[in-house]
Design a protein around this motif. Structure first.
Motif, mmCIF file in Angstrom:
data_model
loop_
_atom_site.group_PDB
_atom_site.id
_atom_site.type_symbol
_atom_site.label_atom_id
_atom_site.label_comp_id
_atom_site.label_asym_id
_atom_site.label_seq_id
_atom_site.Cartn_x
_atom_site.Cartn_y
_atom_site.Cartn_z
ATOM 1 N N HIS A 53 0.818 -1.216 0.000
ATOM 2 C CA HIS A 53 0.000 0.000 0.000
ATOM 3 C C HIS A 53 0.855 1.272 0.000
ATOM 4 O O HIS A 53 0.328 2.363 0.186
ATOM 5 C CB HIS A 53 -0.949 -0.009 1.204
ATOM 6 C CG HIS A 53 -1.794 -1.257 1.244
ATOM 7 N ND1 HIS A 53 -2.746 -1.544 0.295
ATOM 8 C CD2 HIS A 53 -1.773 -2.313 2.101
ATOM 9 C CE1 HIS A 53 -3.307 -2.714 0.567
ATOM 10 N NE2 HIS A 53 -2.724 -3.201 1.652
ATOM 11 N N GLY A 54 2.148 1.095 -0.216
ATOM 12 C CA GLY A 54 3.049 2.235 -0.333
ATOM 13 C C GLY A 54 3.503 2.363 -1.775
ATOM 14 O O GLY A 54 2.792 2.884 -2.635
ATOM 15 N N ALA A 55 4.707 1.857 -2.057
ATOM 16 C CA ALA A 55 5.261 1.979 -3.412
ATOM 17 C C ALA A 55 4.390 1.298 -4.461
ATOM 18 O O ALA A 55 4.261 1.794 -5.582
ATOM 19 C CB ALA A 55 6.672 1.387 -3.442
ATOM 20 N N ASN A 56 3.807 0.167 -4.106
ATOM 21 C CA ASN A 56 2.960 -0.522 -5.092
ATOM 22 C C ASN A 56 1.707 0.281 -5.419
ATOM 23 O O ASN A 56 1.110 0.107 -6.473
ATOM 24 C CB ASN A 56 2.572 -1.912 -4.576
ATOM 25 C CG ASN A 56 1.743 -2.675 -5.571
ATOM 26 O OD1 ASN A 56 2.178 -2.932 -6.690
ATOM 27 N ND2 ASN A 56 0.502 -3.007 -5.197
ATOM 28 N N ARG A 57 1.333 1.141 -4.521
ATOM 29 C CA ARG A 57 0.166 2.017 -4.774
ATOM 30 C C ARG A 57 0.604 3.289 -5.508
ATOM 31 O O ARG A 57 0.022 3.673 -6.517
ATOM 32 C CB ARG A 57 -0.515 2.392 -3.450
ATOM 33 C CG ARG A 57 -1.669 3.357 -3.605
ATOM 34 C CD ARG A 57 -2.526 3.378 -2.348
ATOM 35 N NE ARG A 57 -1.783 3.800 -1.170
ATOM 36 C CZ ARG A 57 -1.663 5.064 -0.764
ATOM 37 N NH1 ARG A 57 -2.254 6.028 -1.443
ATOM 38 N NH2 ARG A 57 -0.987 5.353 0.317
ATOM 39 N N SER A 58 1.680 3.911 -5.004
ATOM 40 C CA SER A 58 2.070 5.226 -5.540
ATOM 41 C C SER A 58 2.932 5.126 -6.798
ATOM 42 O O SER A 58 2.972 6.060 -7.602
ATOM 43 C CB SER A 58 2.844 6.003 -4.472
ATOM 44 O OG SER A 58 4.090 5.372 -4.201
ATOM 45 N N GLY A 59 3.679 4.027 -6.929
ATOM 46 C CA GLY A 59 4.617 3.906 -8.054
ATOM 47 C C GLY A 59 5.986 4.490 -7.755
ATOM 48 O O GLY A 59 6.844 4.516 -8.636
ATOM 49 N N TYR A 60 6.184 4.946 -6.508
ATOM 50 C CA TYR A 60 7.475 5.513 -6.109
ATOM 51 C C TYR A 60 7.985 4.764 -4.882
ATOM 52 O O TYR A 60 7.222 4.588 -3.917
ATOM 53 C CB TYR A 60 7.348 7.003 -5.762
ATOM 54 C CG TYR A 60 7.022 7.875 -6.948
ATOM 55 C CD1 TYR A 60 8.039 8.520 -7.647
ATOM 56 C CD2 TYR A 60 5.715 8.041 -7.374
ATOM 57 C CE1 TYR A 60 7.748 9.320 -8.743
ATOM 58 C CE2 TYR A 60 5.416 8.831 -8.471
ATOM 59 C CZ TYR A 60 6.434 9.460 -9.147
ATOM 60 O OH TYR A 60 6.146 10.243 -10.242
ATOM 61 N N PRO A 61 9.264 4.339 -4.886
ATOM 62 C CA PRO A 61 9.770 3.592 -3.726
ATOM 63 C C PRO A 61 9.546 4.358 -2.417
ATOM 64 O O PRO A 61 9.847 5.549 -2.334
ATOM 65 C CB PRO A 61 11.276 3.467 -4.024
ATOM 66 C CG PRO A 61 11.391 3.595 -5.502
ATOM 67 C CD PRO A 61 10.294 4.536 -5.922
ATOM 68 N N PHE A 62 8.992 3.657 -1.456
ATOM 69 C CA PHE A 62 8.787 4.176 -0.093
ATOM 70 C C PHE A 62 7.748 5.297 -0.009
ATOM 71 O O PHE A 62 7.546 5.847 1.057
ATOM 72 C CB PHE A 62 10.108 4.666 0.530
ATOM 73 C CG PHE A 62 10.979 3.527 1.012
ATOM 74 C CD1 PHE A 62 10.837 3.024 2.304
ATOM 75 C CD2 PHE A 62 11.914 2.954 0.178
ATOM 76 C CE1 PHE A 62 11.625 1.977 2.750
ATOM 77 C CE2 PHE A 62 12.702 1.900 0.609
ATOM 78 C CZ PHE A 62 12.568 1.425 1.897
ATOM 79 N N ARG A 63 7.085 5.625 -1.075
ATOM 80 C CA ARG A 63 6.117 6.725 -1.034
ATOM 81 C C ARG A 63 4.738 6.196 -0.637
ATOM 82 O O ARG A 63 4.186 5.348 -1.343
ATOM 83 C CB ARG A 63 6.061 7.390 -2.408
ATOM 84 C CG ARG A 63 5.192 8.599 -2.548
ATOM 85 C CD ARG A 63 5.818 9.925 -2.202
ATOM 86 N NE ARG A 63 7.096 10.219 -2.827
ATOM 87 C CZ ARG A 63 7.231 10.863 -3.995
ATOM 88 N NH1 ARG A 63 6.167 11.227 -4.670
ATOM 89 N NH2 ARG A 63 8.423 11.134 -4.459
ATOM 90 N N GLY A 64 4.219 6.653 0.517
ATOM 91 C CA GLY A 64 2.818 6.379 0.825
ATOM 92 C C GLY A 64 2.536 5.405 1.941
ATOM 93 O O GLY A 64 1.379 5.081 2.184
ATOM 94 N N ASP A 65 3.566 4.935 2.641
ATOM 95 C CA ASP A 65 3.271 4.061 3.786
ATOM 96 C C ASP A 65 4.137 4.457 4.977
ATOM 97 O O ASP A 65 4.936 5.403 4.911
ATOM 98 C CB ASP A 65 3.410 2.577 3.429
ATOM 99 C CG ASP A 65 4.820 2.198 2.976
ATOM 100 O OD1 ASP A 65 5.738 3.036 3.107
ATOM 101 O OD2 ASP A 65 5.003 1.070 2.499
#
Ligand code: SF4
Length: 200
Positions: A53-65
């Motif tokens: 729910h972080g990078a897999n959601r946002s498309g950016y490593p470590f972004r969003g969790d």
């Protein structure tokens, strides 16, 4: 604008997983997550794999969790974010079930990490100066790419045995590590303060 990704199918288990995730989370990125940050980066941070729910959601490593929030807070508080061009990637680019890539998947994806380090690290010119590996698995992948004997993972260690390149180990700021107190926010920040000092 949607981030571009490669359509790599080298890991059947991960391809099947991300295909299923497209059904379950249609708004998510659900593809191999490319690195973020400039190709002129002097600091490379290598995590394990995209968080669901972080990078897999946002498309950016470590972004969003929570892991990303801990990492970016440390980079800000240590003064790295504004002072040192940095790039972030993962040892594997596709989200793995249970956050656990297999050895084969790590091996398959190592070529991308290899390409990234080869692009950034040009000893003798102004180029990559430090790699921070977050967790033992990422550290082992970095060792393989750098063709080093596998080092003993130790949080806070700084290895300067390579020309013009320091390799730093840190516990991964996973929710598990942060919640159990294995890694505290102030310890992660303190580590990046030491990383910043390598550039002074
Ligand atoms: S983890 Fe890496 S090698 Fe495996 S399918 Fe994804 S991009 Fe390809």
């Amino acid at each position: 604008m949607r981030r571009r990704s490669i359509n790599c199918v080298s890991c059947p288990r991960l391809v099947e997983y991300r295909t299923g995730n497209r059904q379950r989370f249609p708004a998510y990125f659900n593809a191999p997550v490319p690195p973020s940050g400039p190709r002129s980066a002097r600091l490379l941070i290598v995590g394990l794999a995209p968080g669901m729910h972080g990078a897999n959601r946002s498309g950016y490593p470590f972004r969003g969790d929570d892991s990303g929030r801990a990492l970016f807070t440390a980079l800000e508080d240590a003064g790295v974010a504004d002072a040192i061009p940095y790039r972030i990637t993962n040892a594997v680019r596709c989200v793995p079930p249970g956050n656990r890539p297999t050895g084969e998947e790590l091996g398959n994806c190592r070529r991308f990490l290899n390409d990234d380090i080869a692009t950034l690290w040009r000893p003798g010119v102004r180029s990559l100066r430090c790699v921070v590996a977050l967790g033992g698995v990422a550290a082992a992948s970095v060792d393989r790419v750098l063709e080093r004997r596998r080092s003993n993972f130790q949080h806070g260690s700084i290895d300067r045995s390579l020309p013009h390149l320091a390799v730093v180990h840190s516990y991964h700021p996973s929710r598990l590590n942060m919640n159990t107190g294995r890694l505290k926010q102030e310890e992660l920040t303190a580590l990046f303060v030491r990383v910043a000092a390598l550039f002074s």
